[in-house]
Scaffold this motif. Structure first.
Motif, PDB file in Angstrom:
ATOM      1  N   ARG A 123       0.809  -1.224   0.000  1.00 56.94           N
ATOM      2  CA  ARG A 123       0.000   0.000   0.000  1.00 56.94           C
ATOM      3  C   ARG A 123       0.838   1.267   0.000  1.00 56.94           C
ATOM      4  O   ARG A 123       0.328   2.351   0.306  1.00 56.94           O
ATOM      5  CB  ARG A 123      -0.991   0.005   1.176  1.00 56.94           C
ATOM      6  CG  ARG A 123      -2.015  -1.107   1.097  1.00 56.94           C
ATOM      7  CD  ARG A 123      -2.868  -1.183   2.358  1.00 56.94           C
ATOM      8  NE  ARG A 123      -3.630   0.038   2.615  1.00 56.94           N
ATOM      9  CZ  ARG A 123      -4.773   0.367   2.009  1.00 56.94           C
ATOM     10  NH1 ARG A 123      -5.273  -0.429   1.066  1.00 56.94           N
ATOM     11  NH2 ARG A 123      -5.418   1.473   2.321  1.00 56.94           N
ATOM     12  N   GLY A 127      -1.975   3.829   1.085  1.00 54.88           N
ATOM     13  CA  GLY A 127      -3.388   3.555   0.875  1.00 54.88           C
ATOM     14  C   GLY A 127      -3.689   3.363  -0.592  1.00 54.88           C
ATOM     15  O   GLY A 127      -2.811   3.037  -1.389  1.00 54.88           O
ATOM     16  N   LEU A 137     -14.108   8.267   9.888  1.00 56.60           N
ATOM     17  CA  LEU A 137     -13.921   6.836  10.127  1.00 56.60           C
ATOM     18  C   LEU A 137     -15.156   6.223  10.773  1.00 56.60           C
ATOM     19  O   LEU A 137     -15.488   5.065  10.519  1.00 56.60           O
ATOM     20  CB  LEU A 137     -12.695   6.618  11.018  1.00 56.60           C
ATOM     21  CG  LEU A 137     -11.328   6.898  10.379  1.00 56.60           C
ATOM     22  CD1 LEU A 137     -10.233   6.899  11.429  1.00 56.60           C
ATOM     23  CD2 LEU A 137     -11.021   5.877   9.283  1.00 56.60           C
ATOM     24  N   THR A 160     -14.531   7.593   3.849  1.00 54.65           N
ATOM     25  CA  THR A 160     -13.142   7.777   3.440  1.00 54.65           C
ATOM     26  C   THR A 160     -12.579   9.057   4.052  1.00 54.65           C
ATOM     27  O   THR A 160     -13.233  10.101   4.033  1.00 54.65           O
ATOM     28  CB  THR A 160     -13.053   7.882   1.903  1.00 54.65           C
ATOM     29  OG1 THR A 160     -13.517   6.660   1.336  1.00 54.65           O
ATOM     30  CG2 THR A 160     -11.616   8.132   1.458  1.00 54.65           C
ATOM     31  N   ARG A 199      -5.008   3.796  11.240  1.00 52.62           N
ATOM     32  CA  ARG A 199      -6.378   3.516  10.805  1.00 52.62           C
ATOM     33  C   ARG A 199      -6.669   4.176   9.463  1.00 52.62           C
ATOM     34  O   ARG A 199      -7.330   3.586   8.603  1.00 52.62           O
ATOM     35  CB  ARG A 199      -7.372   4.009  11.863  1.00 52.62           C
ATOM     36  CG  ARG A 199      -7.327   3.246  13.179  1.00 52.62           C
ATOM     37  CD  ARG A 199      -8.271   3.867  14.193  1.00 52.62           C
ATOM     38  NE  ARG A 199      -9.667   3.779  13.740  1.00 52.62           N
ATOM     39  CZ  ARG A 199     -10.677   4.408  14.339  1.00 52.62           C
ATOM     40  NH1 ARG A 199     -10.439   5.170  15.411  1.00 52.62           N
ATOM     41  NH2 ARG A 199     -11.914   4.290  13.877  1.00 52.62           N
ATOM     42  N   ALA A 259      -4.972   2.332   6.627  1.00 55.61           N
ATOM     43  CA  ALA A 259      -5.545   1.018   6.347  1.00 55.61           C
ATOM     44  C   ALA A 259      -6.810   1.093   5.509  1.00 55.61           C
ATOM     45  O   ALA A 259      -7.110   0.185   4.736  1.00 55.61           O
ATOM     46  CB  ALA A 259      -5.837   0.290   7.661  1.00 55.61           C
ATOM     47  N   SER A 260      -7.584   2.190   5.651  1.00 56.38           N
ATOM     48  CA  SER A 260      -8.864   2.274   4.940  1.00 56.38           C
ATOM     49  C   SER A 260      -8.984   3.495   4.041  1.00 56.38           C
ATOM     50  O   SER A 260      -9.851   3.530   3.168  1.00 56.38           O
ATOM     51  CB  SER A 260     -10.022   2.289   5.946  1.00 56.38           C
ATOM     52  OG  SER A 260      -9.948   3.436   6.776  1.00 56.38           O
ATOM     53  N   ASP A 303     -18.120  -2.072   2.221  1.00 56.09           N
ATOM     54  CA  ASP A 303     -17.357  -3.324   2.157  1.00 56.09           C
ATOM     55  C   ASP A 303     -18.202  -4.445   1.565  1.00 56.09           C
ATOM     56  O   ASP A 303     -17.733  -5.233   0.737  1.00 56.09           O
ATOM     57  CB  ASP A 303     -16.860  -3.716   3.553  1.00 56.09           C
ATOM     58  CG  ASP A 303     -15.716  -2.836   4.029  1.00 56.09           C
ATOM     59  OD1 ASP A 303     -15.034  -2.255   3.166  1.00 56.09           O
ATOM     60  OD2 ASP A 303     -15.524  -2.723   5.243  1.00 56.09           O
TER      61      ASP A 303
END
Length: 386
Positions: free
Chosen positions: A89, A118, A175, A180, A203, A206-207, A349
């Motif tokens: 990433r 990311g 979050l 996003t 965090r 990761a997203s 998701d």
């Protein structure tokens, strides 16, 4: 407001030598983004620019420090940069890459390259910058968190600077949506400032996205934060200021946004709160006074629609020819998304799994469908057909 530029043509995959040449240029002392872009375009590639630097030196008035570095760069440092890029990433987006964010490309002084943690495609999602005081009041923090959560649920990415106060609250709100969020750093991508936000940065990485124009290992310095603010303004369709003193860095971000043709929004506050004075000054200067996130969405929806369509087109350039869906001519990606969505609320998701699409593509397409009245937000970052 600035119109997003046309979708750039995909660039060929860079070789290791080309990436290393870009890293050498980005680390050359005194060589700014404009000079690097001009050098690469003049030479035809970063590798050619480094190889012919002595021939180009006079044309571009390159100083001795930059020349010395490019003739004999610190190979160990470049090895470390490549090792950072080899991690999952981790990415280097150069000016010639298709993923380079289009709104930032359209600003007066865009960086020659960006270091990203990311999914780079998320930088194309319609963004709203949320900024404000580091020493925000409890009410200011609550407003930042609430507005960011609501805007993220509406399909916008929340972009901020990972600082104490309003920035951190805005990231957390996004979050929680879940949505996003994009953290723009005033350091290298491997260093978190302030250190207390290390977990928050993890965090986000990761997203969402962590992005900076500074190479790995670059410490926090006072001069870096106005440059970070320039990126927040340049990446965003508009900037929301929540609590700011009269000499706040947030006012710099707002000014830069206005200069770039972006919308500026400000929350009013008590006349007895010193941190409301910056917002009141912005409102007197023409910023839009807002009391609810829906006002921001309504203002930015037309531009978000355009940017979302261009993101979808870039992510699926070879999509099938339009087909009929519900009596409306629509391409196969939208048909697949609507079929996956159905009439029960689903999270991003879950949708990504069902439709076999990336979250960045889904975010833009859902925003388009929501603006057209075919999809509604069910709250909590979930969507359903209307």
């Amino acid at each position: 407001m600035t119109t997003p530029p046309d979708t750039p043509a995909p660039a060929p995959t860079r070789s290791n030598a080309e990436t290393r040449a870009w890293l050498a240029l980005l680390r050359a002392p005194g060589l700014g983004g404009v000079s690097i872009r001009s050098l690469v375009e003049r030479a035809g590639s970063a590798t050619a620019a480094v190889d012919t630097i002595d021939l180009l030196r006079r044309e571009f008035a390159i100083d001795e420090a930059s020349l010395a570095w490019l003739r004999q760069p610190d190979e160990g440092r470049l090895d470390e940069d490549e090792a950072w890029l080899a991690l999952p990433r981790h990415h280097l987006l150069t000016w010639h890459d298709a993923d380079y964010p289009p709104l930032l490309r359209d600003t007066a002084q865009p960086p020659a390259a960006l270091f990203v943690i990311g999914e780079p495609g998320l930088l194309w999602v319609p963004q709203i910058g949320v900024v404000g005081a580091r020493s925000a009041t409890a009410g200011g923090l609550a407003n930042a968190r609430s507005f960011a959560r609501s805007l993220a649920q509406g399909g916008f990415a929340i972009t901020s600077g990972l600082a104490d106060g309003v920035d951190g609250a805005a990231h957390l709100g996004a979050l929680e949506a879940p949505g996003t969020t994009i953290a723009v750093m005033g350091t290298g991508p491997d260093l978190v400032y302030p250190r207390k936000h290390a977990e928050l940065a993890g965090r986000i990485g990761a997203s969402g996205v962590i992005v900076t124009e500074f190479p790995p290992g670059t410490d926090a310095r006072p001069g870096h934060f106005p440059r970070r603010n320039r990126l927040i303004a340049g990446l965003s369709l508009g900037v929301l200021v929540i609590e700011a003193g009269l000499k706040s860095g947030s006012l710099i971000t707002a000014r830069l946004a206005a200069e770039q043709g972006r919308e500026v929004f400000a929350l009013p506050g008590s006349i007895h709160n010193p941190l409301a004075r910056g917002c009141h000054q912005l409102i007197r200067q023409g910023a839009k006074l807002v009391e609810a996130s829906e006002e921001i969405v309504a203002e930015l929806a037309p531009m978000a629609l355009i940017l979302g369509e261009r993101l979808r087109a870039r992510l699926a350039p070879a999509a099938a020819s339009p087909v009929e869906a519900a009596g409306v001519e629509r391409d196969a990606d939208y048909v697949r998304l609507l079929a996956a969505l159905g009439h029960d609320p689903l999270s991003l998701d879950e949708l990504a799994d069902r439709a076999a699409m990336s979250i960045s593509a889904l975010s833009s397409m859902l925003l388009v469908l929501e603006l057209q009245g075919e999809v509604v937000s069910a709250g909590g970052g979930r969507y359903m057909r209307s």
